[in-house]
Design an enzyme around this catalytic site. Structure first.
Site, mmCIF file in Angstrom:
data_model
loop_
_atom_site.group_PDB
_atom_site.id
_atom_site.type_symbol
_atom_site.label_atom_id
_atom_site.label_comp_id
_atom_site.label_asym_id
_atom_site.label_seq_id
_atom_site.Cartn_x
_atom_site.Cartn_y
_atom_site.Cartn_z
ATOM 1 N N GLY A 36 36.078 37.762 36.323
ATOM 2 C CA GLY A 36 37.121 37.185 37.185
ATOM 3 C C GLY A 36 36.992 37.752 38.581
ATOM 4 O O GLY A 36 36.216 38.684 38.828
ATOM 5 N N SER A 38 37.770 39.651 42.170
ATOM 6 C CA SER A 38 38.248 41.000 42.482
ATOM 7 C C SER A 38 39.777 40.963 42.535
ATOM 8 O O SER A 38 40.358 40.062 43.148
ATOM 9 C CB SER A 38 37.686 41.439 43.845
ATOM 10 O OG SER A 38 38.199 42.707 44.187
ATOM 11 N N ALA A 40 41.639 40.387 39.954
ATOM 12 C CA ALA A 40 42.163 39.518 38.895
ATOM 13 C C ALA A 40 42.809 40.342 37.774
ATOM 14 O O ALA A 40 43.673 39.852 37.044
ATOM 15 C CB ALA A 40 41.050 38.645 38.326
ATOM 16 N N LYS A 42 40.674 42.725 35.757
ATOM 17 C CA LYS A 42 39.659 43.057 34.742
ATOM 18 C C LYS A 42 39.776 44.523 34.320
ATOM 19 O O LYS A 42 39.850 44.830 33.135
ATOM 20 C CB LYS A 42 38.239 42.793 35.293
ATOM 21 C CG LYS A 42 38.015 41.366 35.724
ATOM 22 C CD LYS A 42 36.638 41.176 36.329
ATOM 23 C CE LYS A 42 36.391 41.960 37.612
ATOM 24 N NZ LYS A 42 37.248 41.579 38.739
ATOM 25 N N SER A 110 31.075 39.654 37.807
ATOM 26 C CA SER A 110 30.023 38.785 37.222
ATOM 27 C C SER A 110 30.269 37.319 37.582
ATOM 28 O O SER A 110 30.576 36.510 36.711
ATOM 29 C CB SER A 110 29.899 38.996 35.711
ATOM 30 O OG SER A 110 31.130 39.114 35.043
HETATM 31 N N1 ATP Z 1 48.716 40.743 33.612
HETATM 32 C C1 ATP Z 1 48.005 41.546 34.380
HETATM 33 N N2 ATP Z 1 46.785 41.948 33.960
HETATM 34 C C2 ATP Z 1 46.030 42.752 34.757
HETATM 35 N N3 ATP Z 1 46.411 43.200 35.977
HETATM 36 C C3 ATP Z 1 47.610 42.823 36.429
HETATM 37 C C4 ATP Z 1 48.450 41.981 35.657
HETATM 38 N N4 ATP Z 1 49.579 41.765 36.347
HETATM 39 C C5 ATP Z 1 49.455 42.436 37.492
HETATM 40 N N5 ATP Z 1 48.284 43.089 37.566
HETATM 41 C C6 ATP Z 1 47.861 43.921 38.689
HETATM 42 O O1 ATP Z 1 46.737 43.314 39.303
HETATM 43 C C7 ATP Z 1 45.876 44.319 39.853
HETATM 44 C C8 ATP Z 1 44.482 44.107 39.281
HETATM 45 O O2 ATP Z 1 43.592 45.073 39.805
HETATM 46 P P1 ATP Z 1 42.250 45.495 39.076
HETATM 47 O O3 ATP Z 1 41.704 46.658 39.841
HETATM 48 O O4 ATP Z 1 42.492 45.655 37.617
HETATM 49 O O5 ATP Z 1 41.348 44.192 39.306
HETATM 50 P P2 ATP Z 1 39.799 43.991 39.013
HETATM 51 O O6 ATP Z 1 39.693 42.609 38.450
HETATM 52 O O7 ATP Z 1 39.271 45.102 38.202
HETATM 53 O O8 ATP Z 1 39.181 43.988 40.474
HETATM 54 P P3 ATP Z 1 37.723 44.502 40.990
HETATM 55 O O9 ATP Z 1 36.752 43.425 40.624
HETATM 56 O O10 ATP Z 1 37.894 44.616 42.464
HETATM 57 O O11 ATP Z 1 37.436 45.816 40.334
HETATM 58 C C9 ATP Z 1 46.470 45.673 39.479
HETATM 59 O O12 ATP Z 1 47.226 46.167 40.561
HETATM 60 C C10 ATP Z 1 47.394 45.321 38.308
HETATM 61 O O13 ATP Z 1 48.477 46.200 38.185
HETATM 62 MG MG MG Z 2 37.813 46.600 38.548
#
Ligand code: ATP
Ligand code: MG
Length: 206
Positions: A36, A38, A40, A42, A110
């Site tokens: 998903g 950045s 999202a 994950k 990805s």
């Molecule tokens: N249902 C949910 N599931 C996951 N995260 C959520 C949800 N609701 C809100 N959030 C918030 O969304 C943000 C997601 O950030 P996260 O770092 O997990 O994203 P990521 O997809 O890992 O991004 P990146 O690719 O940049 O590492 C966090 O602040 C989290 O608290």
């Molecule tokens: Mg991440």
């Protein structure tokens, strides 16, 4: 695809097999591949799912995009070619964890379908694609790392969703609406899938 520069090496068969490790652990091994945009969710979801699984007595490990880029993939950037190699290495690494009997969770943007298809081809039925389905608006609104603002300002080249495409999965095993569903409900969705596919839950305490 990386060139094979060591054609004369022979695979050495382990005595302790994956099946023996899975039997000892009381659950199947697999790769939960979170994809998903950045922001999202994950990493957040992968770690929350891992915590639940760990609490259920499962052997788990999260391979997180940012973390492998500090070591295993520190020589790679974000060009299309480097993203492909990044995902290839992660898929290979995840495959080793599977052989070790571990429920492995990967958290990488990805963005390209063909790369995820390559990971699926490598991992076969062990590959469970989990799409963190969130709009760009929501991710940009969250801007957890401040990267969207910098990408909009033209400071980050090839930023997924802004100046580089994200290709959503067509046939993800699980689609989790991480943009508008509470985290705990998202965790439940993933755990329910694992239970219904009998990957976990055979110990009686799960
Ligand atoms: N249902 C949910 N599931 C996951 N995260 C959520 C949800 N609701 C809100 N959030 C918030 O969304 C943000 C997601 O950030 P996260 O770092 O997990 O994203 P990521 O997809 O890992 O991004 P990146 O690719 O940049 O590492 C966090 O602040 C989290 O608290
Ligand atoms: Mg991440």
């Amino acid at each position: 695809m990386a060139e094979d520069k060591s054609p004369n090496v022979v695979w050495h068969q382990a005595h302790v097999t994956r099946q023996m490790r899975e039997a000892q652990g009381g659950h199947r091994a697999a790769v939960l591949w979170f994809t998903g945009l950045s922001g999202a969710g994950k990493s957040t979801l992968a770690h929350a799912v891992e915590e639940r699984l760990h609490g259920m007595g499962c052997r788990t490990f999260v391979i997180d995009g940012d973390n492998v880029r500090h070591g295993l993939c520190k020589d790679l950037g974000f060009s299309d070619e480097d993203r492909v190699e990044n995902i290839r290495r992660v898929a290979e690494l995840a495959g080793l964890f599977v052989q070790a009997g571990v429920l492995t969770l990967t958290a990488f943007i990805s963005p390209f379908r063909r790369d995820r298809a390559q990971a699926r081809a490598l991992l076969g039925e062990d590959f469970i694609e989990i799409y963190c389905d969130t709009s760009l608006d929501v991710c940009e609104g969250r801007d957890v790392k401040g990267l969207y603002a910098r990408a909009r300002a033209g400071e980050i080249p090839a930023f997924t969703g802004i100046s580089s495409p994200y290709e959503p999965p067509d046939h993800a095993e699980i689609v989790v609406p991480t943009g508008n569903m509470p985290l705990e409900t998202c965790v439940e969705m993933v755990i329910a899938y694992l239970k219904s596919h009998r990957l976990v839950g055979s110990k009686g305490d799960t």
